[in-house]
Design an enzyme around this catalytic site. Structure first.
Site, mmCIF file in Angstrom:
data_model
loop_
_atom_site.group_PDB
_atom_site.id
_atom_site.type_symbol
_atom_site.label_atom_id
_atom_site.label_comp_id
_atom_site.label_asym_id
_atom_site.label_seq_id
_atom_site.Cartn_x
_atom_site.Cartn_y
_atom_site.Cartn_z
ATOM 1 N N SER A 296 34.521 47.264 50.245
ATOM 2 C CA SER A 296 33.553 47.392 49.154
ATOM 3 C C SER A 296 32.988 46.023 48.771
ATOM 4 O O SER A 296 33.726 45.051 48.652
ATOM 5 C CB SER A 296 34.238 48.020 47.941
ATOM 6 O OG SER A 296 33.354 48.016 46.853
ATOM 7 N N LEU B 27 29.537 42.392 39.702
ATOM 8 C CA LEU B 27 29.168 43.816 39.695
ATOM 9 C C LEU B 27 27.668 44.052 39.640
ATOM 10 O O LEU B 27 27.202 44.986 38.987
ATOM 11 C CB LEU B 27 29.874 44.522 38.528
ATOM 12 C CG LEU B 27 31.379 44.718 38.748
ATOM 13 C CD1 LEU B 27 32.140 44.650 37.449
ATOM 14 C CD2 LEU B 27 31.637 46.050 39.450
ATOM 15 N N ASN C 13 37.689 51.273 41.434
ATOM 16 C CA ASN C 13 37.939 49.833 41.408
ATOM 17 C C ASN C 13 38.319 49.409 40.000
ATOM 18 O O ASN C 13 37.466 49.344 39.114
ATOM 19 C CB ASN C 13 36.688 49.079 41.890
ATOM 20 C CG ASN C 13 36.928 47.574 41.972
ATOM 21 O OD1 ASN C 13 38.032 47.093 41.672
ATOM 22 N ND2 ASN C 13 35.913 46.828 42.371
ATOM 23 N N CYS D 116 38.213 44.353 39.627
ATOM 24 C CA CYS D 116 37.193 43.313 39.822
ATOM 25 C C CYS D 116 37.582 42.088 39.006
ATOM 26 O O CYS D 116 37.766 42.190 37.792
ATOM 27 C CB CYS D 116 35.806 43.798 39.390
ATOM 28 S SG CYS D 116 34.607 42.433 39.453
ATOM 29 N N LYS E 92 41.915 50.909 43.665
ATOM 30 C CA LYS E 92 41.973 49.542 44.208
ATOM 31 C C LYS E 92 42.684 48.607 43.246
ATOM 32 O O LYS E 92 42.286 48.465 42.088
ATOM 33 C CB LYS E 92 40.560 49.030 44.484
ATOM 34 C CG LYS E 92 40.542 47.709 45.228
ATOM 35 C CD LYS E 92 39.232 47.493 45.920
ATOM 36 C CE LYS E 92 39.240 46.274 46.799
ATOM 37 N NZ LYS E 92 37.951 46.103 47.469
ATOM 38 N N ILE F 223 44.093 44.710 49.182
ATOM 39 C CA ILE F 223 44.049 44.171 47.841
ATOM 40 C C ILE F 223 42.617 43.754 47.474
ATOM 41 O O ILE F 223 41.799 43.505 48.376
ATOM 42 C CB ILE F 223 44.952 42.900 47.710
ATOM 43 C CG1 ILE F 223 44.563 41.863 48.759
ATOM 44 C CG2 ILE F 223 46.405 43.240 47.757
ATOM 45 C CD1 ILE F 223 45.263 40.518 48.664
ATOM 46 N N THR G 120 40.241 40.747 45.601
ATOM 47 C CA THR G 120 40.303 39.291 45.750
ATOM 48 C C THR G 120 41.229 38.668 44.698
ATOM 49 O O THR G 120 41.526 39.282 43.668
ATOM 50 C CB THR G 120 38.887 38.702 45.587
ATOM 51 O OG1 THR G 120 38.320 39.206 44.373
ATOM 52 C CG2 THR G 120 37.996 39.096 46.750
ATOM 53 N N GLY H 251 38.916 36.331 52.493
ATOM 54 C CA GLY H 251 38.963 35.662 53.790
ATOM 55 C C GLY H 251 40.390 35.448 54.268
ATOM 56 O O GLY H 251 41.361 35.802 53.575
HETATM 57 O O1 RRO Z 1 31.123 42.203 42.015
HETATM 58 C C1 RRO Z 1 32.042 41.361 42.128
HETATM 59 O O2 RRO Z 1 31.911 40.210 41.706
HETATM 60 C C2 RRO Z 1 33.339 41.681 42.740
HETATM 61 C C3 RRO Z 1 33.977 42.903 42.630
HETATM 62 BR BR1 RRO Z 1 33.196 44.379 41.806
HETATM 63 C C4 RRO Z 1 35.284 43.069 43.146
HETATM 64 O O3 RRO Z 1 35.940 44.129 43.046
HETATM 65 N N1 RRO Z 1 35.854 42.008 43.770
HETATM 66 C C5 RRO Z 1 35.205 40.836 43.903
HETATM 67 O O4 RRO Z 1 35.757 39.897 44.486
HETATM 68 N N2 RRO Z 1 33.951 40.678 43.387
#
Ligand code: RRO
Length: 316
Positions: free
Chosen positions: A25, A77, A131, A134, A171, A197, A199, A223
């Site tokens: 995603s 987002l 999710n 985030c 998530k 997982i 980030t 990464g």
């Molecule tokens: O949009 C983001 O900044 C973002 C999301 Br929704 C997420 O679930 N994980 C991420 O690293 N960035």
């Protein structure tokens, strides 16, 4: 084992996929760019960028930073909102024969319920990714996955709304002390599967300007740098909840990386950051993974899931 009789399919809850490699995603939006490089029906599924109720512009720029063996993002987002997404993106994916996992993100528990309701009667969706992790929200209290009570409330709200309509994949964040305990809470609340997982929260400071590099100051680290963290999280959660399917992700670049996650306990693997440098990474990972599984003597993906958990001679 001959390639023709090898079973490369996988399941996440009641959803079936012909192959175990998925987009991650946020890394392929709704799949349009990747479709220039390979037909989307060749991979397990497209997991779309987490969508919110309303259109959202996201965080200030810069939104990306390169880090050793990784990348920091601070997108926040950004997206079109659920109505435009359902009007344009899902029909396009269905036309292109992609299997679709829709990722949703809300600002409140109720918003998750409202988003889930919008998905109920939409044709062509295989599963919903909820999710709750985030990292790029201004209030850390909105990282629902870091608080068991909040995580439970969100999953209960989505479960109530969806009843048995669509499998729910939740998530989780690695930024917790005990990920298996959060996993247990969300499974008890109604999750059918887990995505592990998201980030890790990180920061880069520009040593010339002496300010944080990212407009949003902090960002999510992805990464190869995070792959051992992901493998550890998958292993711990599979050990605690061996029947719960896991979609593994975090720094997968090769078929061997994907194989490692399957051995840890993942039933499917998402490829994210690697696609930015190599748009055919998903297909390369998928082909290499299949050959590796066959060369190791497995008859199916399922046989290899969690194989690293079997007792060893040294540790029976
Ligand atoms: O949009 C983001 O900044 C973002 C999301 Br929704 C997420 O679930 N994980 C991420 O690293 N960035």
């Amino acid at each position: 084992m001959r390639e023709s009789s090898f079973d490369f399919s996988t399941t996440l809850g009641s959803a079936w996929f012909p192959a175990p490699v998925f987009t991650a995603s946020g890394c392929a939006s709704s799949g349009r760019e990747l479709s220039q490089f390979f037909p989307l029906d060749e991979i397990g599924a497209v997991v779309t960028k987490s969508v919110m109720l309303k259109e959202r512009l996201g965080r200030p720029t810069p939104r990306m930073a390169e880090t050793p063996s990784g990348m920091l993002n601070s997108i926040g987002l950004q997206g079109p909102g659920i109505d435009a997404f359902l009007a344009k993106d899902v029909p396009w994916l269905v036309e292109n024969k992609a299997r679709v996992i829709v990722s949703i993100a809300g600002e409140t528990v109720d918003e998750y319920g409202v988003l889930a309701r919008r998905l109920r009667s939409v044709p062509g969706i295989s599963a919903v990714e909820v999710n709750i992790s985030c990292p790029n929200v201004d209030n850390r209290g909105l990282v629902f996955a870091c608080d068991p009570e909040s995580a439970k409330a969100v999953v209960e709200s989505v479960r109530r709304t969806l009843a048995g309509d669509l499998p729910i994949i939740v998530k989780l964040s690695p930024d917790v002390t005990n990920i298996a305990s959060i996993a247990r809470v969300v499974v008890d609340a109604g999750a059918d599967a887990l995505a592990l997982i998201n980030t890790l929260l990180g920061m880069v400071i520009n040593t010339d300007t002496m300010f944080p590099h990212l407009g949003g100051k902090t960002g999510g680290l992805s990464g190869p740098a995070i792959r051992p963290v992901a493998v550890r999280a998958i292993f711990q959660v599979h050990e605690a909840l061996p029947k719960v399917p896991i979609l593994g992700m975090g720094g997968v670049r090769t078929g061997r990386d994907a194989f490692e996650m399957i051995l840890a306990g993942a039933s499917g693997v998402s490829v994210g950051t690697a696609s930015f440098g190599n748009p055919t990474a998903l297909i390369d990972v998928q082909n290499e993974l299949k050959q590796l599984l066959i060369s190791k003597g497995f008859n199916s993906v399922q046989e290899a899931v969690g194989f690293a958990h079997r007792p060893s001679k040294a540790n029976p």
